[in-house]
Design an enzyme around this catalytic site. Structure first.
Site, PDB file in Angstrom:
ATOM      1  N   CYS A   1       0.857  -1.184   0.000  1.00 28.44           N
ATOM      2  CA  CYS A   1       0.000   0.000   0.000  1.00 28.44           C
ATOM      3  C   CYS A   1       0.889   1.229   0.000  1.00 28.44           C
ATOM      4  O   CYS A   1       1.732   1.387   0.897  1.00 28.44           O
ATOM      5  CB  CYS A   1      -0.900  -0.002   1.230  1.00 28.44           C
ATOM      6  SG  CYS A   1      -1.841   1.520   1.466  1.00 28.44           S
TER       7      CYS A   1
ATOM      8  N   CYS B   1      -1.159   3.638  -6.414  1.00 28.81           N
ATOM      9  CA  CYS B   1      -1.982   2.887  -5.457  1.00 28.81           C
ATOM     10  C   CYS B   1      -2.152   1.498  -6.044  1.00 28.81           C
ATOM     11  O   CYS B   1      -2.397   1.362  -7.245  1.00 28.81           O
ATOM     12  CB  CYS B   1      -3.341   3.561  -5.257  1.00 28.81           C
ATOM     13  SG  CYS B   1      -4.525   2.577  -4.300  1.00 28.81           S
TER      14      CYS B   1
END
Length: 237
Positions: free
Chosen positions: A73, A182
């Site tokens: 992440c 992302c």
């Protein structure tokens, strides 16, 4: 108990794009993937709230005696990895950052960086731009509010609408590369390509996987058998 598994976590399904790359480069390793959909998105959390969330996940993975933890992440990495390394001094962490250096090194002239607001607003993000951009390059940072959440929970049509809303204002910028900052965003590639068909899409998944392999070698933790590894996915819904 032997340390025989690699732990991976993200705010839902996004980090599975990294897991898939890891399985290619490390086919004999065993993986535990923790999909934290319950707390998606990470990008709108305060630092204290996010750090508590990721520490809870790290503690769960450490109870499984994992040998390395991949923070799949960008938001959790750019905001929390230094704090995690300070708290868990004996744990090997490999983080995920937007591949801005790759875009700049390949001499793309006009690069969009798509990332959550939580990633865009970090000091680390601006360091990545300042340290890599050249005089003849433009980097446009787009805080993609709600996109990861839409990919995680909504329909494809809603993802397409969200991508169009975010990217259409940049159609006149002669964009030649787009950094997917992302791990959820690769799931929206086809909609991004509809708007910028000639742009090169760049993510950091291969780079993360190579770094994991380097760290396993460095710490003599590679599985050296020829047995195909296993994958366990845990959903926190």
């Amino acid at each position: 108990m032997n340390k025989n598994e690699i732990g991976i976590f993200d705010s839902g399904i996004g980090g599975i794009t990294i897991l898939n790359e890891l399985k290619k480069i490390l086919p004999n390793e065993n993986f535990i993937y923790y999909a934290d959909s319950k707390n998606n998105p990470y990008g709108n959390k305060s630092l204290n709230e996010l750090f508590k969330i990721v520490c809870d996940i790290v503690d769960k993975l450490l109870k499984r005696n994992v040998k390395l933890i991949v923070i799949a992440c960008n938001t959790a990495t750019t905001r929390c990895i230094n704090m995690l390394r300070e708290k868990y001094k004996n744990v090997i962490f490999v983080g995920t950052e937007p591949a801005i250096k790759v875009a700049c090194d390949k001499n793309f002239k006009n690069t969009i960086v798509m990332a959550t607001p939580g990633t865009i607003n970090t000091e680390r993000m601006h360091q990545l731009v300042d340290n890599n951009i050249k005089d003849n390059q433009n980097v446009y940072l787009i805080p993609c509010e709600g996109l990861a959440d839409t990919i995680e929970f909504k329909t494809e049509k809603e993802v397409e609408i969200k991508v169009n809303e975010l990217l259409t204002p940049y159609k006149d910028k002669d964009i030649d590369s787009i950094v997917l900052g992302c791990t959820h965003y690769p799931y929206a590639k086809k909609f991004i390509k509809n708007i910028f068909p000639n742009a090169t899409l760049i993510d950091g998944n291969h780079g993360v996987s190579k770094q994991v392999k380097r760290m396993l070698k460095e710490h003599d933790l590679l599985n050296n058998n020829n047995k195909k590894g296993n994958v366990q996915i845990i959903f926190n819904k």
